[in-house]
Write an enzyme that holds these catalytic residues in place. Structure first.
Site, PDB file in Angstrom:
ATOM      1  N   CYS A  84      56.690  37.895  55.125  1.00 37.06           N
ATOM      2  CA  CYS A  84      56.787  37.154  56.460  1.00 37.06           C
ATOM      3  C   CYS A  84      56.286  38.118  57.756  1.00 37.06           C
ATOM      4  O   CYS A  84      55.984  39.398  57.466  1.00 37.06           O
ATOM      5  CB  CYS A  84      58.272  36.594  56.579  1.00 37.06           C
ATOM      6  SG  CYS A  84      58.947  35.697  55.006  1.00 37.06           S
ATOM      7  N   ARG A 100      50.428  36.790  57.882  1.00 34.43           N
ATOM      8  CA  ARG A 100      51.494  37.222  56.790  1.00 34.43           C
ATOM      9  C   ARG A 100      52.236  36.158  56.281  1.00 34.43           C
ATOM     10  O   ARG A 100      53.051  36.288  55.238  1.00 34.43           O
ATOM     11  CB  ARG A 100      52.450  38.275  57.441  1.00 34.43           C
ATOM     12  CG  ARG A 100      51.915  39.617  58.165  1.00 34.43           C
ATOM     13  CD  ARG A 100      52.850  40.490  58.793  1.00 34.43           C
ATOM     14  NE  ARG A 100      53.956  40.800  57.942  1.00 34.43           N
ATOM     15  CZ  ARG A 100      53.905  41.946  57.360  1.00 34.43           C
ATOM     16  NH1 ARG A 100      52.931  42.578  57.157  1.00 34.43           N
ATOM     17  NH2 ARG A 100      54.861  42.222  56.429  1.00 34.43           N
ATOM     18  N   TRP A 148      56.865  33.035  55.038  1.00 39.12           N
ATOM     19  CA  TRP A 148      56.235  33.213  53.733  1.00 39.12           C
ATOM     20  C   TRP A 148      57.276  32.661  52.702  1.00 39.12           C
ATOM     21  O   TRP A 148      57.963  33.768  52.293  1.00 39.12           O
ATOM     22  CB  TRP A 148      55.288  34.239  53.271  1.00 39.12           C
ATOM     23  CG  TRP A 148      54.924  34.412  52.097  1.00 39.12           C
ATOM     24  CD1 TRP A 148      55.275  34.658  50.904  1.00 39.12           C
ATOM     25  CD2 TRP A 148      53.556  33.405  51.833  1.00 39.12           C
ATOM     26  NE1 TRP A 148      54.112  34.353  50.087  1.00 39.12           N
ATOM     27  CE2 TRP A 148      53.271  33.606  50.448  1.00 39.12           C
ATOM     28  CE3 TRP A 148      52.582  32.761  52.537  1.00 39.12           C
ATOM     29  CZ2 TRP A 148      52.300  33.110  49.721  1.00 39.12           C
ATOM     30  CZ3 TRP A 148      51.768  32.236  51.913  1.00 39.12           C
ATOM     31  CH2 TRP A 148      51.247  32.321  50.411  1.00 39.12           C
ATOM     32  N   ASN A 197      62.309  39.886  56.904  1.00 41.37           N
ATOM     33  CA  ASN A 197      61.280  40.042  56.055  1.00 41.37           C
ATOM     34  C   ASN A 197      61.553  40.824  54.752  1.00 41.37           C
ATOM     35  O   ASN A 197      61.983  41.805  54.970  1.00 41.37           O
ATOM     36  CB  ASN A 197      59.894  40.414  56.704  1.00 41.37           C
ATOM     37  CG  ASN A 197      58.711  40.845  55.898  1.00 41.37           C
ATOM     38  OD1 ASN A 197      58.570  39.947  54.669  1.00 41.37           O
ATOM     39  ND2 ASN A 197      58.061  41.744  55.881  1.00 41.37           N
ATOM     40  N   GLY A 198      61.460  40.093  53.609  1.00 42.30           N
ATOM     41  CA  GLY A 198      61.990  40.670  52.351  1.00 42.30           C
ATOM     42  C   GLY A 198      62.663  39.957  51.533  1.00 42.30           C
ATOM     43  O   GLY A 198      62.599  38.702  51.719  1.00 42.30           O
ATOM     44  N   GLU A 256      35.817  37.510  34.851  1.00 42.04           N
ATOM     45  CA  GLU A 256      36.319  37.491  36.037  1.00 42.04           C
ATOM     46  C   GLU A 256      35.501  38.527  37.052  1.00 42.04           C
ATOM     47  O   GLU A 256      35.253  38.247  38.214  1.00 42.04           O
ATOM     48  CB  GLU A 256      37.889  38.251  36.305  1.00 42.04           C
ATOM     49  CG  GLU A 256      38.300  38.397  37.483  1.00 42.04           C
ATOM     50  CD  GLU A 256      38.568  37.398  38.440  1.00 42.04           C
ATOM     51  OE1 GLU A 256      38.782  37.477  39.498  1.00 42.04           O
ATOM     52  OE2 GLU A 256      38.318  36.128  37.746  1.00 42.04           O
ATOM     53  N   LYS A 311      33.819  37.388  40.425  1.00 41.99           N
ATOM     54  CA  LYS A 311      33.569  37.877  41.786  1.00 41.99           C
ATOM     55  C   LYS A 311      32.607  38.226  42.469  1.00 41.99           C
ATOM     56  O   LYS A 311      32.317  37.932  43.734  1.00 41.99           O
ATOM     57  CB  LYS A 311      34.595  39.377  41.522  1.00 41.99           C
ATOM     58  CG  LYS A 311      36.071  39.093  41.284  1.00 41.99           C
ATOM     59  CD  LYS A 311      36.954  38.837  42.644  1.00 41.99           C
ATOM     60  CE  LYS A 311      37.608  37.420  42.783  1.00 41.99           C
ATOM     61  NZ  LYS A 311      37.935  36.538  41.882  1.00 41.99           N
ATOM     62  N   GLU A 340      30.878  35.082  43.699  1.00 44.54           N
ATOM     63  CA  GLU A 340      31.377  34.170  44.852  1.00 44.54           C
ATOM     64  C   GLU A 340      31.309  34.998  46.005  1.00 44.54           C
ATOM     65  O   GLU A 340      31.062  34.215  47.037  1.00 44.54           O
ATOM     66  CB  GLU A 340      32.617  33.727  44.430  1.00 44.54           C
ATOM     67  CG  GLU A 340      33.842  34.852  44.376  1.00 44.54           C
ATOM     68  CD  GLU A 340      35.301  34.291  43.830  1.00 44.54           C
ATOM     69  OE1 GLU A 340      35.455  33.226  44.592  1.00 44.54           O
ATOM     70  OE2 GLU A 340      35.914  34.820  43.111  1.00 44.54           O
ATOM     71  N   HIS A 390      23.936  37.536  19.991  1.00 49.01           N
ATOM     72  CA  HIS A 390      23.463  36.290  19.730  1.00 49.01           C
ATOM     73  C   HIS A 390      22.595  35.318  20.962  1.00 49.01           C
ATOM     74  O   HIS A 390      22.812  34.259  21.123  1.00 49.01           O
ATOM     75  CB  HIS A 390      24.791  35.381  19.527  1.00 49.01           C
ATOM     76  CG  HIS A 390      25.340  36.033  18.381  1.00 49.01           C
ATOM     77  ND1 HIS A 390      25.044  36.099  16.957  1.00 49.01           N
ATOM     78  CD2 HIS A 390      26.584  36.861  18.226  1.00 49.01           C
ATOM     79  CE1 HIS A 390      26.011  36.807  16.366  1.00 49.01           C
ATOM     80  NE2 HIS A 390      26.869  37.085  16.953  1.00 49.01           N
ATOM     81  N   LYS A 446      39.769  28.220  49.977  1.00 46.11           N
ATOM     82  CA  LYS A 446      40.590  29.079  49.403  1.00 46.11           C
ATOM     83  C   LYS A 446      41.325  28.077  48.307  1.00 46.11           C
ATOM     84  O   LYS A 446      41.972  28.659  47.243  1.00 46.11           O
ATOM     85  CB  LYS A 446      41.731  29.602  50.453  1.00 46.11           C
ATOM     86  CG  LYS A 446      42.706  30.549  49.815  1.00 46.11           C
ATOM     87  CD  LYS A 446      42.161  31.739  49.217  1.00 46.11           C
ATOM     88  CE  LYS A 446      43.058  32.535  48.402  1.00 46.11           C
ATOM     89  NZ  LYS A 446      42.513  33.630  47.343  1.00 46.11           N
TER      90      LYS A 446
HETATM   91  C1  AGP Z   1      38.898  32.805  43.035  1.00 50.26           C
HETATM   92  O1  AGP Z   1      38.434  34.089  43.509  1.00 50.26           O
HETATM   93  C2  AGP Z   1      38.607  31.367  43.707  1.00 50.26           C
HETATM   94  N1  AGP Z   1      38.997  31.448  44.927  1.00 50.26           N
HETATM   95  C3  AGP Z   1      38.657  30.374  42.870  1.00 50.26           C
HETATM   96  O2  AGP Z   1      37.958  30.467  41.415  1.00 50.26           O
HETATM   97  C4  AGP Z   1      40.398  30.139  42.406  1.00 50.26           C
HETATM   98  O3  AGP Z   1      40.487  30.968  41.535  1.00 50.26           O
HETATM   99  C5  AGP Z   1      40.449  28.784  41.867  1.00 50.26           C
HETATM  100  O4  AGP Z   1      39.776  27.698  42.844  1.00 50.26           O
HETATM  101  C6  AGP Z   1      41.786  28.220  41.638  1.00 50.26           C
HETATM  102  O5  AGP Z   1      42.818  28.302  42.674  1.00 50.26           O
HETATM  103  P1  AGP Z   1      44.302  28.440  42.343  1.00 50.26           P
HETATM  104  O6  AGP Z   1      44.705  29.728  41.716  1.00 50.26           O
HETATM  105  O7  AGP Z   1      44.963  28.372  43.815  1.00 50.26           O
HETATM  106  O8  AGP Z   1      44.502  27.062  41.764  1.00 50.26           O
END
Ligand code: AGP
Length: 606
Positions: free
Chosen positions: A2, A27, A74, A100-101, A479, A483, A486, A502, A601
């Site tokens: 927070c 935060r 938060w 906060n904590g 992963e 990264k 994206e 393959h 996000k």
């Molecule tokens: C990951 O970097 C992306 N922002 C995206 O793939 C994300 O993981 C996906 O949309 C799932 O989001 P969530 O974990 O909030 O459900």
């Protein structure tokens, strides 16, 4: 995580605290509140949602207080709503606390206070602090002494600030394991969780250390240890712009969040030797198969969760993209346990998969980072990751904390089902508890040597990239590729290294960077031969491996060394170099790393 802010001085404390909270909204932003003393009376305003909701209420109050404390939340304990928002007050309504904590022993403290007649209004852990201070003041202590005695009873982490109607000329604050900084002004002083809150007023600061308490008046700041002894502190000058400060001096939130992973993992592990309270233990024994549903990075965490759960608790696990799961008519019954993984808790596909499974009689455990989010409300049980708010769209710290939650889940299920003995349980949990320190060592070395930044400089003009891994690091290859895709918009593919011959091996030539994840584990030799296959076709190899791997050092064009650990735990360490590699490439390309094109996000639509 927070944000708290406090001000005492000649100006309108309300406005200064509200402006400070806005600067700390990164935060936590699910609710906010302010307490101030005006004409000898303590007043409280708090509202769920964004700070502007609170500001709207506050603007109706025309008082001009000179002392105020505020909080942007938060949630960790108790849903985000007006009642659970901070500040919290005691029974007399004269003492206000922002915090906060996490107070780990709040339940037992609350029970003993309630047995003495204290009335609690919220579900938060924080409210116990207000009632504990009340107890001490009723014993005749002044505010400073009362706060010192109160915090002596707390277990956990706290940065807290307290104001008291009967001592309106001061703010008393205290810190242990949560950040707190004091801003030194002329005839006014500030406190905050982070410098951005008051940087536009002063850049002269005192950083409070753990187990220190400060008494702040308009003209004076006194620091004490928790035994009440005076402590001399140095005033430092902050050379940052506001924007820089919000990112804690990092260029982007993504880089900051990568460096926050040791603490985020430690917070997720801390105090969680058993993630299920006794009353919920039944959920751990009442199923015969697990289906993990998630999207994006959370799906990759799910793939690693399958390795953890199957190898530690020997229960069959399937992992589905939630967007596929909801339409493939999966076999679900009341012996199915669903694990829904989501940082935001709002991803539409994952939510739909949860609703489908529940309708078919399955129990649902959510692994989530946002309290009060929809998935947590629809799940039978939620394991919270304590990554704090993840601002950058590219998920980093949420991923590694999801791995920590999945590992703890696997150990817990194995323990409850007597699949592992105490010795194995301790070995696994000890190995996990060492990860934060190992990761911090790796990040500090990288921060000094900037090796990964130098490697990224070699490849930021690449058109494509291939990521290869085996065993528990195959999902890390996926992963790493995600990264890079994206945030740098470079086409990248993750593949199980054994699958390379393959098909993907056709992609390899002298222009293709091939990132291989090859720590010293059960498939090390296999990875060495895969690297030889890549080198035979002139591919450029960037290897993530351990120090004692001469074969790889000889073969690879670039080698990134990570600390050694238990082989199942390598994903915690192997993913971070890949996060940094993608970050530096996107940064070299000059893209807005935190807000990449076409992405959100939280994907709340199908
Ligand atoms: C990951 O970097 C992306 N922002 C995206 O793939 C994300 O993981 C996906 O949309 C799932 O989001 P969530 O974990 O909030 O459900």
């Amino acid at each position: 995580m927070c944000g708290i802010v406090g001000y005492i001085g000649k100006d309108n404390a309300k406005n200064i605290v509200i402006n400070g909270l806005k600067r700390l909204e990164y935060r936590g932003y699910d609710s906010a509140g302010v307490a101030f003393i005006d004409s000898g009376k303590l007043k409280i305003y708090k509202k769920s949602g964004k700070i502007r909701n609170l500001e709207f209420e506050l603007n109706k109050d025309l008082s001009l207080p000179h002392v105020a404390i505020g909080h942007t939340r938060w949630a960790t304990h108790g849903e985000p709503n007006d009642i659970n928002a901070h500040p919290h007050v005691d029974c007399t309504g004269k003492i206000a606390v922002v915090h906060n904590g996490i107070i780990e022993n709040f339940a037992e403290l609350r029970k003993s206070l309630e047995s003495k007649g204290h009335k609690f209004k919220s579900q938060t852990d924080t409210e116990v602090i207000a009632h504990l201070v009340e107890e001490e003041i009723q014993e005749g202590k002044d505010l400073r002494e009362a706060v010192l005695s109160a915090v002596a009873k707390l277990k956990g982490s706290y940065a807290a600030a307290v104001i008291y109607e009967d001592e309106p000329d001061k703010i008393v604050c205290v810190r242990k394991d949560s950040p707190l900084v004091i801003g030194i002004g002329e005839g006014e002083n500030f406190i905050a969780s982070d410098v951005p809150a008051f940087l536009s007023y002063t850049n002269k600061v005192i950083f409070l250390d753990d187990n220190e308490c400060a008494v702040i008046t308009a003209d004076n700041v006194q620091i004490f240890d928790l035994n009440g002894h005076k402590v001399e502190k140095e005033i430092k000058e902050i050379p940052w712009s506001i924007a820089q400060a919000e990112k804690g001096g990092y260029k982007h939130f993504m880089l900051k969040e990568i460096y926050e992973q040791p603490k985020a993992i430690a917070d997720t592990i801390s105090g969680k030797l058993s993630i299920f309270e006794e009353k919920n233990k039944k959920i751990l024994t009442d199923f015969s198969k697990i289906q993990i549903v998630a999207c994006g990075t959370s799906f990759h965490a799910g793939l690693i969760g399958k390795f953890f759960i199957e190898s530690i608790s020997r229960i069959p696990v399937s992992v589905d993209y939630a967007s596929e799961y909801r339409y493939r008519n999966p076999i679900i019954d009341n012996k199915t346990l669903i694990i829904a993984i989501s940082q935001s808790g709002e991803t539409a596909d994952t939510l739909a998969a949860v609703r489908l499974a529940r309708k078919e009689g399955a129990k649902v455990v959510a692994i989530c980072n946002v309290i009060g989010s929809t998935i947590t409300r629809e799940a039978d049980y939620t394991i919270y990751t304590h990554a704090g708010p993840e601002i950058s769209v590219a998920s980093t710290k949420a991923f590694t904390t999801q791995l920590a939650a999945l590992f703890l889940f696997a150990v817990e299920v194995a323990k409850v089902r007597k699949v592992i003995d105490k010795e194995t349980e301790n070995k696994l949990l000890n190995a996990l508890s060492e990860i934060p320190k190992k990761l911090k060592t790796f990040l500090d070395t990288e921060n000094e040597k900037k090796l990964i930044r130098k490697i990224a400089l070699e490849f930021y003009n690449s058109q494509d990239a291939l990521y290869l891994g085996r065993f528990v690091n195959y999902p890390i290859a996926l992963e790493g590729a995600l990264k890079l895709k994206e945030i740098s918009y470079i086409h990248a593919e993750g593949y199980p290294a054994g699958e390379m011959k393959h098909g993907p091996i056709a992609l390899i030539d002298e222009k293709l960077p091939v990132v291989v994840i090859a720590p010293k584990d059960r498939v090390y030799e296999k990875m060495v031969s895969n690297i030889e296959e890549v080198k035979a076709r002139k591919g450029k190899v960037i290897a993530v491996t351990n120090a004692n791997c001469p074969e790889i050092k000889k073969l690879a064009d670039f080698t990134i060394e990570i600390p050694a650990t238990e082989e199942l735990l390598y994903p915690f360490l192997t993913v971070v170099p890949l996060q940094l590699f993608a970050y530096h490439i996107a940064d070299f390309l000059g893209y807005d790393v935190d807000q990449p094109r076409n992405l959100a996000k939280s994907v709340t639509v199908e």
